[in-house]
Enzyme design. Structure first.
Site, PDB file in Angstrom:
ATOM      1  N   SER A 159       0.506  -0.720  -0.404  1.00 21.83           N
ATOM      2  CA  SER A 159      -0.346  -0.651   0.365  1.00 21.83           C
ATOM      3  C   SER A 159       0.793   0.911  -0.072  1.00 21.83           C
ATOM      4  O   SER A 159       2.387   0.814   0.910  1.00 21.83           O
ATOM      5  CB  SER A 159      -1.027  -0.153   1.062  1.00 21.83           C
ATOM      6  OG  SER A 159      -1.560   1.612   1.281  1.00 21.83           O
ATOM      7  N   TYR A 174      -1.501  -0.604   9.898  1.00 22.85           N
ATOM      8  CA  TYR A 174      -1.745  -1.037   8.934  1.00 22.85           C
ATOM      9  C   TYR A 174      -0.879  -0.643   8.489  1.00 22.85           C
ATOM     10  O   TYR A 174       0.047  -1.684   7.505  1.00 22.85           O
ATOM     11  CB  TYR A 174      -3.063  -0.158   8.838  1.00 22.85           C
ATOM     12  CG  TYR A 174      -3.245  -0.738   7.015  1.00 22.85           C
ATOM     13  CD1 TYR A 174      -3.736  -2.021   6.749  1.00 22.85           C
ATOM     14  CD2 TYR A 174      -2.970   0.156   5.819  1.00 22.85           C
ATOM     15  CE1 TYR A 174      -4.125  -2.284   5.463  1.00 22.85           C
ATOM     16  CE2 TYR A 174      -3.232   0.169   4.514  1.00 22.85           C
ATOM     17  CZ  TYR A 174      -3.802  -1.702   4.477  1.00 22.85           C
ATOM     18  OH  TYR A 174      -4.267  -1.691   2.858  1.00 22.85           O
TER      19      TYR A 174
END
Ligand code: NAP
Length: 250
Positions: A145, A159
């Protein structure tokens, strides 16, 4: 002899994984759609792929659990044949939170689901693909990501850090197995329209943030799937250890 290439897409029932499974099936791969709990979404996707003449199986497995990962890969060996491509895509997000409010339980859940899972699936893929172990080579594509670069302050540093680990896994493993016929790359999506943002507590997060994206829009799962497919294909045959950002310039 069956020469159809075989791909495992973890978390393939919904979102980016579903778009990827669809594309690989359309391109002629036999596809394993892995999912954790949403059997309905995975089965509906499998039905759509089969209706269009594609070959696929659905396998329930929690990829953060070692026994489940072993069972997932053994099922693919048995039902589809020699593994060519692993797309490590399954991932989770918890509610937006500052670090001071994060519990050990939350942090560990994020890390086992987003990091341990990728390590375990890479291990099983390498065992099968590596020419050192009698394999024919293969490709691994990890879904990281852009959060690995931003750190996601005030939202989910846990995350973001899990995705930082995936960048490092990609780099290290790519070099470790480069001479064994295996390429390892990763894609780093930005804001993509999937259900994941609802899990973070803000379903319309992209609408709030799209103004800061240079291209002024969120991405579609299909746009990420195309990049994953390219990295898995022979078109990227000299690429390993690389990160491909799909973020509209963010
Ligand atoms: P999503 O729509 O929420 O789908 C997540 C998928 O992962 C689901 O199929 C889910 O299975 C599966 N999954 C989660 N934990 C699992 C486990 N332990 N074992 C097996 N499957 C598991 O998410 P998405 O947006 O498509 O995300 C896919 C990947 O892209 C993730 O790695 C995410 O971090 C990354 N990403 C997404 C964005 C974005 O903006 N959406 C941006 C950057 C990176 P069930 O269907 O059974 O629940």
């Amino acid at each position: 002899m069956n020469t159809q290439k075989v791909a495992i897409i973890t978390g393939g029932g919904r979102g980016i994984g579903a778009a990827t499974a669809k594309l690989f099936a359309k391109k002629g791969y036999a596809v394993c759609i892995n999912y954790k709990s949403n059997a309905e979404a995975a089965n509906q996707l499998a039905e759509a792929i089969t209706m269009e003449g594609g070959k696929c199986i659905c396998v329930q497995a929690d990829v953060s659990c070692e026994d489940d990962v072993n069972r997932l890969f053994a099922t693919v060996d048995r039902e589809l044949g020699t593994l060519s491509v692993l797309v490590n895509n399954a991932g989770i997000l918890k509610k937006q939170s500052r670090l001071v409010d994060m519990t050990a339980d939350r942090i560990n859940t994020i890390l086992t689901n987003n990091v341990t899972s990728y390590f375990l699936c890479c291990r099983e893929a390498v065992k099968r693909m590596s020419t050192l172990h009698g394999g024919q080579g293969g490709v691994i594509v990890n879904v990281s990501s852009v959060a690995s670069r931003s750190g996601s302050p005030n939202e989910y540093i846990d995350y973001a850090a899990s995705k930082g680990a995936i960048d490092t896994l990609t780099k290290g493993l790519s070099v470790e197995v480069a001479a064994e016929g295996i390429r390892v790359n990763c894609v780093r999506p930005g804001l993509i329209y999937t259900d994941m943002h609802a899990d973070g507590g803000e379903p319309d997060r992209i609408e709030r943030l799209k103004g800061v994206i240079p291209m002024q829009r969120g991405g579609q799962p299909e746009e990420v799937a195309e990049a994953i497919y390219w990295l898995a294909s022979e078109k990227s045959s000299f690429s390993t250890g690389n990160y491909l950002d799909l973020s509209g310039g963010l």
